[in-house]
Design a protein around this motif. Structure first.
Motif, PDB file in Angstrom:
ATOM      1  N   ALA A   1       8.487  -8.621   7.805  1.00 43.85           N
ATOM      2  CA  ALA A   1       7.472  -7.619   7.468  1.00 43.85           C
ATOM      3  C   ALA A   1       8.188  -6.399   6.910  1.00 43.85           C
ATOM      4  CB  ALA A   1       6.663  -7.236   8.704  1.00 43.85           C
ATOM      5  N   VAL A   2       7.666  -5.856   5.828  1.00 46.92           N
ATOM      6  CA  VAL A   2       8.272  -4.713   5.140  1.00 46.92           C
ATOM      7  C   VAL A   2       7.196  -3.668   4.905  1.00 46.92           C
ATOM      8  CG1 VAL A   2       9.456  -3.988   3.036  1.00 46.92           C
ATOM      9  CG2 VAL A   2       9.856  -6.273   3.939  1.00 46.92           C
ATOM     10  N   SER A   3       7.476  -2.415   5.249  1.00 44.79           N
ATOM     11  CA  SER A   3       6.498  -1.347   5.069  1.00 44.79           C
ATOM     12  C   SER A   3       6.903  -0.468   3.885  1.00 44.79           C
ATOM     13  CB  SER A   3       6.430  -0.509   6.352  1.00 44.79           C
ATOM     14  OG  SER A   3       5.561   0.579   6.187  1.00 44.79           O
ATOM     15  N   ILE A   4       6.034  -0.369   2.876  1.00 45.55           N
ATOM     16  CA  ILE A   4       6.339   0.406   1.666  1.00 45.55           C
ATOM     17  C   ILE A   4       5.197   1.381   1.366  1.00 45.55           C
ATOM     18  CG2 ILE A   4       6.857   0.303  -0.826  1.00 45.55           C
ATOM     19  CD1 ILE A   4       9.012  -1.106   0.622  1.00 45.55           C
ATOM     20  N   ASN A   5       5.544   2.643   1.130  1.00 43.09           N
ATOM     21  CA  ASN A   5       4.550   3.692   0.865  1.00 43.09           C
ATOM     22  C   ASN A   5       3.737   3.389  -0.398  1.00 43.09           C
ATOM     23  OD1 ASN A   5       3.625   6.465  -0.244  1.00 43.09           O
ATOM     24  ND2 ASN A   5       4.361   6.949   1.804  1.00 43.09           N
ATOM     25  N   HIS A   6       2.450   3.719  -0.356  1.00 45.21           N
ATOM     26  CA  HIS A   6       1.577   3.523  -1.517  1.00 45.21           C
ATOM     27  C   HIS A   6       2.100   4.250  -2.755  1.00 45.21           C
ATOM     28  CE1 HIS A   6      -2.029   2.850   1.384  1.00 45.21           C
ATOM     29  NE2 HIS A   6      -1.331   1.753   1.212  1.00 45.21           N
ATOM     30  N   ASP A   7       2.778   5.388  -2.559  1.00 45.97           N
ATOM     31  CA  ASP A   7       3.223   6.194  -3.695  1.00 45.97           C
ATOM     32  C   ASP A   7       4.482   5.644  -4.360  1.00 45.97           C
ATOM     33  OD1 ASP A   7       1.155   7.919  -3.313  1.00 45.97           O
ATOM     34  OD2 ASP A   7       2.314   9.341  -2.114  1.00 45.97           O
ATOM     35  N   ASN A   8       5.123   4.666  -3.734  1.00 48.37           N
ATOM     36  CA  ASN A   8       6.326   4.099  -4.339  1.00 48.37           C
ATOM     37  C   ASN A   8       5.941   3.097  -5.424  1.00 48.37           C
ATOM     38  OD1 ASN A   8       8.201   5.509  -2.875  1.00 48.37           O
ATOM     39  ND2 ASN A   8       8.639   3.862  -1.433  1.00 48.37           N
ATOM     40  N   TYR A   9       6.580   3.235  -6.575  1.00 46.52           N
ATOM     41  CA  TYR A   9       6.337   2.317  -7.687  1.00 46.52           C
ATOM     42  C   TYR A   9       6.586   0.867  -7.242  1.00 46.52           C
ATOM     43  CZ  TYR A   9       6.500   0.763 -12.551  1.00 46.52           C
ATOM     44  OH  TYR A   9       6.251   0.135 -13.744  1.00 46.52           O
TER      45      TYR A   9
END
Ligand code: FE
Length: 215
Positions: free
Chosen positions: A43-51
């Motif tokens: 599982a990987v968590s990535i911010n919505h604002d990151n391209y």
């Protein structure tokens, strides 16, 4: 509620990558965990604002490069504090391409995953990825988030799940040395003056981007 207790959770430091048409892209992530072993799913968590978030949703594929303690800190500066929107983050970085996904060489190794599910939170997308390719480069220590903060004196990028509004990088030195703070990444330099040709070891900007925070 004392949110400081969350600081006791353990994290690593990773570069999550993908490919936008003909362009390699990626960002730093610290929140990654293995959720099953057979098949291997993470599982990987990535911010919505990151391209990178947008591109993983389009390609349904991503890579994870696991940084080690000796990984060049400039990799964190480039992938953690700049945007793939306007920067070729892979310029000058050693990498190879596995199943069309770029993975970094100066690391403990990599995993390439296909997205099998995802979940939205208010700020981040949690991607579930099944590992389809992987290699283990070395037996050197993987970089932990604690190591990054305490030994490299790095700070959390604004988009990190662990970002704290007023977090200031910690220093373990005592005495009256002056402290200079990088306005990009928060790295602290201790010394009377910044050397003329000084560049931030974390994000690579010049001395003109440092400000005196403690005299
Ligand atoms: Fe910096």
């Amino acid at each position: 509620m004392d949110k400081k207790v969350l600081r006791n959770l353990s994290y690593g430091v990773y570069v999550v990558t993908s490919k936008d048409k003909d362009r390699n892209i990626g960002c730093v992530a610290n929140s990654i965990m293995q959720v099953t072993s057979n098949p291997s799913v993470i599982a990987v968590s990535i911010n919505h604002d990151n391209y990178t978030n947008k591109i993983i949703k389009e390609t349904k594929k991503f890579g994870v490069s696991i940084l080690k303690e000796t990984t060049d800190p400039k990799i964190i500066g480039t992938f953690g504090f700049k945007s793939s929107n306007d920067t070729d983050k892979f310029d000058g970085i050693n990498f190879k391409v596995i199943s069309e996904i770029p993975v970094l060489e100066d690391t403990c190794g990599y995993m390439v995953c296909k997205v099998i599910d995802m979940m939205e939170t208010s700020t981040h997308t949690i991607f579930l990825g099944e590992v389809v390719e992987a290699d283990d480069y070395s037996n050197e220590n993987a970089m932990t988030y604690k190591y990054y903060h305490e030994y490299l004196k790095g700070s959390s990028p604004k988009n990190a799940p662990t970002y704290e509004e007023k977090s200031i990088p910690q220093s373990n030195k005592e005495g009256k040395t002056k402290k200079w703070k990088c306005s990009f990444c928060g790295y602290i330099y201790e010394g009377d003056e910044l050397p003329d040709n000084f560049v931030c070891p974390i994000c690579g900007v010049g001395k003109e981007n440092f400000e005196l925070i403690e005299d």
